[in-house]
Structures are given as structure tokens and as C-alpha cells.
Design an enzyme around this catalytic site. Structure first.
Site, PDB file in Angstrom:
ATOM      1  N   CYS A 192      11.856  -2.273  29.064  1.00 14.55           N
ATOM      2  CA  CYS A 192      11.827  -1.155  28.282  1.00 14.55           C
ATOM      3  C   CYS A 192      11.035   0.020  28.957  1.00 14.55           C
ATOM      4  O   CYS A 192      11.010   1.142  28.333  1.00 14.55           O
ATOM      5  CB  CYS A 192      11.277  -1.269  26.852  1.00 14.55           C
ATOM      6  SG  CYS A 192       9.442  -1.796  26.835  1.00 14.55           S
ATOM      7  N   HIS A 222       7.405  18.893  28.477  1.00 16.29           N
ATOM      8  CA  HIS A 222       8.290  19.599  27.514  1.00 16.29           C
ATOM      9  C   HIS A 222       9.403  20.349  28.348  1.00 16.29           C
ATOM     10  O   HIS A 222      10.335  20.438  27.785  1.00 16.29           O
ATOM     11  CB  HIS A 222       7.601  20.609  26.391  1.00 16.29           C
ATOM     12  CG  HIS A 222       6.945  19.711  25.582  1.00 16.29           C
ATOM     13  ND1 HIS A 222       5.645  20.301  24.907  1.00 16.29           N
ATOM     14  CD2 HIS A 222       6.931  18.396  25.218  1.00 16.29           C
ATOM     15  CE1 HIS A 222       5.294  19.222  23.979  1.00 16.29           C
ATOM     16  NE2 HIS A 222       6.159  18.076  24.009  1.00 16.29           N
TER      17      HIS A 222
HETATM   18  C1  PEP Z   1       5.772   0.747  29.777  1.00 13.93           C
HETATM   19  O1  PEP Z   1       4.408   0.743  29.908  1.00 13.93           O
HETATM   20  O2  PEP Z   1       6.798   0.641  30.526  1.00 13.93           O
HETATM   21  C2  PEP Z   1       6.118   1.189  28.232  1.00 13.93           C
HETATM   22  C3  PEP Z   1       7.329   1.057  28.025  1.00 13.93           C
HETATM   23  O3  PEP Z   1       5.177   1.598  27.366  1.00 13.93           O
HETATM   24  P1  PEP Z   1       4.613   3.164  27.437  1.00 13.93           P
HETATM   25  O4  PEP Z   1       5.388   4.025  28.527  1.00 13.93           O
HETATM   26  O5  PEP Z   1       4.563   3.645  26.315  1.00 13.93           O
HETATM   27  O6  PEP Z   1       3.224   2.842  27.839  1.00 13.93           O
END
Ligand code: PEP
Ligand code: MG
Length: 583
Positions: free
Chosen positions: A506, A191
Site C-alpha cells: 500500500c 498541495h
Molecule cells: C507506508 O509507510 O508505506 C504507508 C502506506 O503508510 P503512510 O504513508 O501513511 O505512512
């Protein structure tokens, strides 16, 4: 002259005076109280809690509109914790049983909670530990009335071992302006980091041995690249160089702001799609200001974590439908099914204790083992998708059986909806996260069974490099620019591109400039990132020529280590920057 490096949290170049804060916690006295004073002492404690709540509420209303809603949730979490009956009762009981003063008992009980949460590897629980530390220090401050902000901090770069979110807010709220923050604590997702970004204070985290450094009167804090740098007592040449850099950086910010409304297209005409990663709560107005093309990753576990019980099918349908409506018509939204398990626990759901939870029943493994839970979500998504461009994505897929089982299950869910006369989207697109090594090795097989891939480089890095990203010992090994990761992303991109299917990244690296060059060189056209990074990435893409990336692609696939890869990518960034200036 001395230097320190660390992780950049919010970018900027600051040349200024350091303020060295060695203090850790408020000193408190522990003392016994008479039995007949117990009730009075409990009241003193409860008054301090009430004051803490009132203070946070006031800060929250004052910050409203200044920082985005999602970041304001930090304060809501703190208010909720101050209302937590178990925490409050443990302290009340402690005062009664031990006949000790409130300050001492608050510290003791909160230390117990902090220790418990710190033992859990997941960052969410590490954050809980910090939250507890924060609210308990706030209560103690109220009890000891040591509650003023040091005005000498104004305009300085704060050097501190660890800064709690409430301390940062208190500083901000008092009108004292920090020029920068340098911290030993590492917590990119904490945070404090979120707030530092929201308040736009150049910040470096994870600086080692801060207090053995000779600080002097003038320092330079440079957090404009991934690895941030602090230079103390700079010589004249270094100082002049940074004065110039600072000017350049200011111009770059101006330039990024100017491209916010432009199309995300390379110099040679390739359109790239920039999506946002979002948790359960989101301030769509703020997000939409960055002009994203869609939501590339909706992490639904946060919706579940916010709830007191499993949200039923209808509740979920409504939540997804609202998000899609607010976000804007026709914008694609990828909803990832519940990714809990391991240490990401839900207070209302019992999970097995495992020796090695990161390798255990998490993500898709868990939802496939609890079809009742999974059904509510799948049906909720199918129904919400009826009126929107919603796609569904599975996390932590490890083998083909899981995909086949999910395919069968999807058919059952659709049939039940049909039987009940409920409308849903029949041809919903299904994708999978590629975040474990087996999914990379079988990418060409998996792609036959899904509509798209999304590469989760956060987990993929951890699993390919067998490196716990939250372990300070393994910290140096965790590098998403490691050649093994770069090659893995390339394999996955190739498999999807060959079949003409979509592939996106992502993980956090999608928002990093070097990584954007690497991913574009691999033919990845979809990136999903935290909203804040979209303008910077858009501005960068508008300077890239895809035709120039062939050589870079070859070079990064041949490189032997992460430093070489970063150097190759950096060189290109420098080259295109120079080209722009010469225009
Ligand atoms: C990842 O593992 O790169 C991902 C996008 O999922 P999370 O960060 O939610 O585990
Ligand atoms: Mg993941």
C-alpha cells in the site's frame, strides 16, 4: 541542447515554449505608520484578509465539479487558516506594537510561522509552511493590489523555483492555460502537486539549477516515466523522436480509458485486486469511477487531524459506517488504526518531545501507550464492521509483544461491547503494516498471529535504508527499487503466501508500473494506491502474463542495484507493449 531531470508529478509529453519566472515574492515596502493610523492600518489588513477569503470561496465554487472534492479541501484549509485567531491576532498585535505597515508585518509574522513549520520533518508540517506562505502572499497581494496574471504565460511551460497552490489556481482561474510546469521545489505530496494532478498539467518537480540552464525558445517536457526529463533547444532528431512519442502517449491514454470497465486480470487469467488508499475525506463518486475492488488503506489519522478533539467511539463508528455505505456494499475496507506520533501531531493532544521522533513513540507504540484513546477507535471499528466487510490493521508493528498486547486488548474491547449489549463483528480480520525492518525479518513469525500483511513501502524504504525521505541530502539514497527493499518485499510476500494469507502493498510504489511487475512476480495479488493510478495499473495488468515473470523474479532478486532492477522491469514493460502492438 541541455537536459534536466526531476520527479514526474503528472504525466505527459509537451513540446513548447518555456516561460522563465524568476520572481520569488512580491516586493513590498516596510514603513512606519503614525500611532493614530494604527486602527486604520489594522482595518486595511482585515479587509485584505476578507478579500482573500472571498476570492478563495469564489474559486472554490467555480472549481466545484471540475476537480474532486478532496482536492478542493486545499481551499477549505486556506479559508480556515485565514480565520485562525492566533495568526490574525499576531499580525494585529504586530501592527499595533511596531507601528509598521500591514504588508511588512504580514511578511514578518508569516515568516516566523513558516520557519517553525519547516523545521519539522513531517511532510504535513512542510505543507503547513507552504499553506502559510500561500495565504500570506495572497493577503500581501491584496494589500499591494499587484494581482494580475501574466497573459504571456498562455500555452507556455512555466519554469519557476516554487509555485504556490493559490498562484496555480489563479492562473487556471484567469483562463490562462499552462502547457506544463517545471519547478525546483520538491514536494510530491504538496498541495501544488495535488492541484497539478487535478488540473492535469504535466509537471516536473525537483529540477536542479533551473536558472543556470540555457533555455532557448523550444523545450521538451517528458513526465511519462518516474524520472521526468526536460530537454532545452532539442536538435532535429530529438525533436522528431518526441513528436512520435507524443503520438504514442496519446494512444496509450485512449487505451487506458477504454479498459476502465474491464476486469483486472492478466493475459493468462490471474485476477489481481486493486484497492484505493484514502484519507479521511473522500469523494466516493470520483473514487468509484476508477472501479476499485475496495479500500486497501484508510488512513484514519486524517479523521483525527480534521477534528478539534478526539472523536468518540460513536462518532468514529458513524464515520466508518458512512464510508462503507457510500463506497458500496460488500467492498472490503481496511481501516488502519491511528498512525500519529513523531511529527504527525494533533493540536489537542500533548506528545513527548523526542530527540529522534521517527524512531520514537509513533503509530501502534503510541496507541498501545494510551489505551483510552485506542479503545474508542477499536470499539468504533468493531461496531461499524458489524454490517460491512471491514478489517482492522495496525501500523508500525515492531515486535510480537505489540501484536499480543493488541490481541488481549481486542478481547477486552469485545467483552465491554458485549456487556453493554452493543453489536459488533466477532471475527473481524486483523492485519498489520509491514513497514519496519524487524517486521520483515520476523515475517514468518508475525504471519501466525495476523490475517494479512500490508507492506508500507514508504516507511519501509526509509527505515531499511536509514534514509530520511524528506532530507534533500539523503534524497538520492531513498529508492524503493533498492535491492534491499525488493528482497524485503519478497520475504514478506513469501511468508504470507506460504501460509495462504493475504499480502498487499500500500506504499506509493504500488501505483508505479515497474513496481507492479516486480510485485506480481513475487505473487502479490493485492495492491492499494491513490485512486488516480488504478486505471493505468489495470490496463498494465491486462497485458502481463504471470508465467513470464519467473525469470524477472530471479533477476531482480539477484540484481545489485536499483538501476539494474528498474532496467529489468522496464525491459519487460517495453516487451509487453510491443506484443500488444503486434496483435
Ligand atoms: C507506508 O509507510 O508505506 C504507508 C502506506 O503508510 P503512510 O504513508 O501513511 O505512512
Ligand atoms: Mg507508514
Amino acid at each position: 541542447m541541455g537536459t534536466i531531470s526531476g520527479k514526474s508529478i503528472f504525466p505527459g509529453i509537451v513540446i513548447g515554449q518555456p516561460y522563465i519566472e524568476r520572481k520569488k515574492k512580491v516586493d513590498i515596502e516596510n514603513y512606519k505608520i503614525a500611532s493614530d493610523k494604527v486602527t486604520e492600518e489594522i482595518k486595511r489588513f482585515l479587509d485584505a484578509v476578507q478579500k482573500a477569503k472571498a476570492d478563495i470561496k469564489k474559486i472554490k465554487s467555480d472549481l466545484h465539479g471540475k476537480i474532486n472534492k478532496e482536492d478542493l479541501q486545499i481551499l477549505t484549509v486556506h479559508i480556515m487558516m485565514l480565520d485562525d485567531p492566533q495568526f490574525i491576532n499576531d499580525i494585529k498585535k504586530g501592527i499595533k506594537k511596531e507601528e509598521n505597515n500591514a504588508e511588512g508585518v504580514v511578511r514578518k509574522v508569516s515568516n516566523r510561522y513558516i520557519e517553525m513549520f519547516e523545521k519539522i520533518a513531517d511532510p504535513i508540517y512542510k505543507q503547513r509552511a507552504l499553506d502559510i506562505k500561500d495565504i500570506s502572499e495572497r493577503i500581501i497581494l491584496n494589500l499591494t493590489s499587484e494581482n494580475t496574471v501574466n497573459e504571456n504565460l498562455h500555452g507556455k511551460i512555466l519554469v519557476i523555483s516554487e509555485l504556490l497552490p493559490s498562484e496555480l489556481l489563479k492562473i487556471y482561474y484567469s483562463g490562462v492555460e499552462l502547457a506544463g510546469i517545471i519547478m525546483e521545489y520538491i514536494g510530491e505530496t504538496s498541495h501544488t502537486a495535488i492541484l497539478a494532478k487535478a488540473l492535469e498539467i504535466p509537471t516536473l518537480m525537483g529540477g536542479h539549477d533551473l536558472f543556470s540552464m540555457e533555455w532557448g525558445d523550444q523545450i521538451i517536457l517528458d513526465t511519462t516515466s518516474l524520472e521526468g526529463k526536460v530537454i532545452s533547444n532539442p536538435d532535429e532528431k530529438t525533436l522528431n523522436k518526441y513528436i512520435e512519442e507524443k503520438g504514442k502517449y496519446r494512444n496509450k491514454i485512449k487505451e487506458i480509458e477504454e479498459t476502465i470497465d474491464k476486469e483486472t486480470v492478466t493475459l493468462d487469467g490471474k485476477r489481481v485486486y486493486l484497492h484505493v488508499n484514502v484519507g479521511g475525506r473522500l469523494d466516493i463518486t470520483q473514487v468509484n469511477k476508477k472501479k476499485p475492488d475496495g479500500i486497501g488503506l484508510l488512513r484514519t489519522e486524517l479523521i483525527y487531524m480534521d477534528a478539534k478533539e478526539f472523536p468518540d467511539e460513536e462518532k468514529q463508528r458513524k464515520i466508518y459506517d458512512n464510508i462503507a455505505k457510500e463506497f458500496g456494499p460488500d467492498k472490503p475496507i481496511i481501516i488502519r488504526t491511528l498512525d500519529i506520533g513523531a511529527d504527525k501531531k494533533l493540536s489537542y493532544y500533548k506528545m513527548a518531545d523526542e530527540e529522534n521522533p521517527s524512531l520514537g513513540c509513533r503509530g501502534m507504540r503510541l496507541t498501545l501507550s494510551d489505551k483510552k484513546l485506542f479503545k474508542n477507535q477499536v470499539k468504533g471499528i468493531l461496531r461499524a464492521a458489524k454490517d460491512h466487510d471491514i478489517k482492522m490493521m495496525y501500523p508500525m508493528i515492531t515486535n510480537l509483544n505489540e501484536i499480543k498486547e493488541a490481541e488481549e486488548f481486542l478481547k477486552i474491547c469485545k467483552k465491554e461491547l458485549r456487556d453493554d449489549g452493543l453489536e459488533y463483528k466477532e471475527d473481524i480480520e486483523i492485519g498489520m503494516m509491514v513497514e519496519v525492518p524487524s517486521a520483515v525479518m520476523l515475517a514468518d513469525v508475525f504471519i501466525e498471529h495476523v490475517d494479512f500483511f500490508s507492506i508500507g513501502t514508504n516507511d519501509l524504504t526509509q527505515y531499511i535504508l536509514a534514509t530520511d525521505r524528506f532530507s534533500p541530502i539523503a534524497e538520492k539514497l531513498y529508492d524503493c527499487y533498492d535491492p534491499a527493499i525488493i528482497r524485503a518485499i519478497n520475504i514478506v510476500a513469501d511468508a504470507a503466501n506460504k501460509k495462504g494469507k493475504k499480502v498487499s502493498v500500500c506504499g506509493e510504489m504500488a501505483g508505479e508500473e515497474q513496481a507492479v511487475v516486480a510485485m506480481l512476480s513475487m505473487g502479490i495479488e493485492n495492491l492499494s494506491m491513490a485512486p488516480a493510478f488504478i486505471p493505468k495499473v489495470r490496463n498494465l495488468i491486462r497485458k502481463i502474463k504471470i508465467s513470464e515473470l519467473k525469470k524477472i523474479h530471479e533477476q531482480i532478486l539477484k540484481a545489485e542495484n536499483a538501476s539494474c532492477i528498474k532496467e529489468i522491469l522496464n525491459e519487460y514493460l517495453i516487451k509487453i507493449e510491443k506484443r500488444r502492438k503486434n496483435l
